[in-house]
Design an enzyme around this catalytic site. Sequence first.
Site, mmCIF file in Angstrom:
data_model
loop_
_atom_site.group_PDB
_atom_site.id
_atom_site.type_symbol
_atom_site.label_atom_id
_atom_site.label_comp_id
_atom_site.label_asym_id
_atom_site.label_seq_id
_atom_site.Cartn_x
_atom_site.Cartn_y
_atom_site.Cartn_z
ATOM 1 N N ALA A 74 7.403 -4.877 -2.537
ATOM 2 C CA ALA A 74 8.028 -3.656 -1.632
ATOM 3 C C ALA A 74 8.273 -2.511 -2.134
ATOM 4 O O ALA A 74 8.990 -2.417 -2.576
ATOM 5 C CB ALA A 74 9.441 -4.563 -0.072
ATOM 6 N N ALA A 75 7.239 -1.831 -1.299
ATOM 7 C CA ALA A 75 7.132 0.121 -1.913
ATOM 8 C C ALA A 75 6.278 0.822 -1.091
ATOM 9 O O ALA A 75 5.209 0.204 -0.872
ATOM 10 C CB ALA A 75 7.184 0.350 -3.582
ATOM 11 N N TYR A 141 6.352 8.730 -7.033
ATOM 12 C CA TYR A 141 6.468 7.625 -7.254
ATOM 13 C C TYR A 141 6.410 6.633 -8.714
ATOM 14 O O TYR A 141 6.965 5.891 -8.933
ATOM 15 C CB TYR A 141 4.534 7.346 -6.681
ATOM 16 N N LYS A 145 9.559 4.383 -9.612
ATOM 17 C CA LYS A 145 9.450 2.881 -10.796
ATOM 18 C C LYS A 145 10.007 2.552 -11.638
ATOM 19 O O LYS A 145 11.210 1.627 -12.131
ATOM 20 C CB LYS A 145 7.791 2.454 -10.294
ATOM 21 N N HIS A 189 -8.007 3.979 -1.849
ATOM 22 C CA HIS A 189 -8.682 3.219 -3.449
ATOM 23 C C HIS A 189 -10.072 3.189 -3.917
ATOM 24 O O HIS A 189 -10.507 3.369 -2.257
ATOM 25 C CB HIS A 189 -8.047 2.112 -3.324
ATOM 26 N N LEU A 190 -10.628 3.525 -4.581
ATOM 27 C CA LEU A 190 -12.314 3.574 -4.589
ATOM 28 C C LEU A 190 -12.832 2.440 -4.334
ATOM 29 O O LEU A 190 -13.699 2.686 -3.136
ATOM 30 C CB LEU A 190 -12.108 4.069 -6.085
ATOM 31 N N ARG A 221 -10.681 4.569 -14.954
ATOM 32 C CA ARG A 221 -9.997 3.210 -14.699
ATOM 33 C C ARG A 221 -10.114 2.145 -15.481
ATOM 34 O O ARG A 221 -11.074 1.720 -15.142
ATOM 35 C CB ARG A 221 -9.735 3.596 -13.005
ATOM 36 N N ARG A 280 -9.608 15.689 -6.988
ATOM 37 C CA ARG A 280 -8.196 15.532 -6.527
ATOM 38 C C ARG A 280 -6.975 15.737 -7.103
ATOM 39 O O ARG A 280 -6.706 15.064 -8.661
ATOM 40 C CB ARG A 280 -8.080 13.681 -6.296
#
Length: 329
Positions: A74-75, A141, A145, A189-190, A221, A280
């Site tokens: 959960a995040a 973000y 983590k 997402h791509l 990626r 981006r």
Amino acid sequence: MKLLVTGGAGYVGSNVVWALHDRGDEVVVYDNLRQGHREVLPGSVRLVEADLADAAALDAVLAEGGWDGVLHFAALSLVGESMQRPFFYLQENAGLGFALIDACVRHGVKRFILSSTAALFGNPDTTPITEETRIDPGSPYGESKLMIERALHWADRIHGLRYACLRYFNAAGADAEGRSGEDHRPETHLIPLVIDAALGLRPEIVVFGSDYPTPDGTCIRDYVHVSDLAQAHLAALGRLDEGSVTYNLGSGTGHSVLEVIRSVERVSGVRVPMRIVERRPGDPAILVASSARIRAETGWAPRYTELDEIVSTAINWRRAHPNGYGNEG
Ligand code: UDP
């Protein structure tokens, strides 16, 4: 095993829930359903619909006892949003993560698996990225983590809580049997965006920058299939009796944005309308994982090694769920 899965109704979480269910574990999902979907869960899995901020609800579940482990998915997970609302992200992710770890310690939970991220590494200058690569989060973000990873270090040292930090690179694809797929709102997402452009569900894909220092100028990626990620959680759980672990999780192969578009075109047989725009902000040029450590220590290896196979599972799921979850028909 009896396991509590926070965020188990989300994309990666639900695929892990299915993998645990398939091997006969008793799974309880704790999810506020703000981003998760009830329909994605196996029918026999109990859902506690509650927020992690609801300390009483969390305490009540953990007080049931007998937990062999907690898997924490959960995040909030949007890098861009975290740049606009840093303290919201730190509080929601790190703050609630600390509270969860503390509750686990109080209730005698002995194993904890954290859904961590390649965003810990920011914009690294070496590739592939190992667990030894310098950590330098490029966003609140990623920082949130990292803070949970550090909290787990202390929970182990002081209270003996065994943990696995699993740093995912780009989770992709869908369950091969179609039981769970990717449905983010909004979708950023791509792969799902390119698929929607191929299926006519959106007009085009915009490519963020073609002037990166990569062979075709677009970002590279490491796309790792979500079912392979799920198996990695099982492997990590099995390893914890020997001690806590931290693993980078990718397929080990990098693909550029244009290669992803070509793959979707090959698999779907449709030409994808695309337009190249500015970069981006915050996107590193290349993020590819070395997963040598988890391979050596647990024998885990990705089963999906071809991008086309990953894309194919995602397309199959999307064709079956063109409106995603909750809006069928
Ligand atoms: N990307 C893109 N167009 C989009 C979405 C993503 O060109 O509409 C690019 C993005 O710049 C990055 C790659 O695709 O280089 C993967 O982005 P994604 O958001 O899927 O994952 P990230 O690596 O940012 O976690």
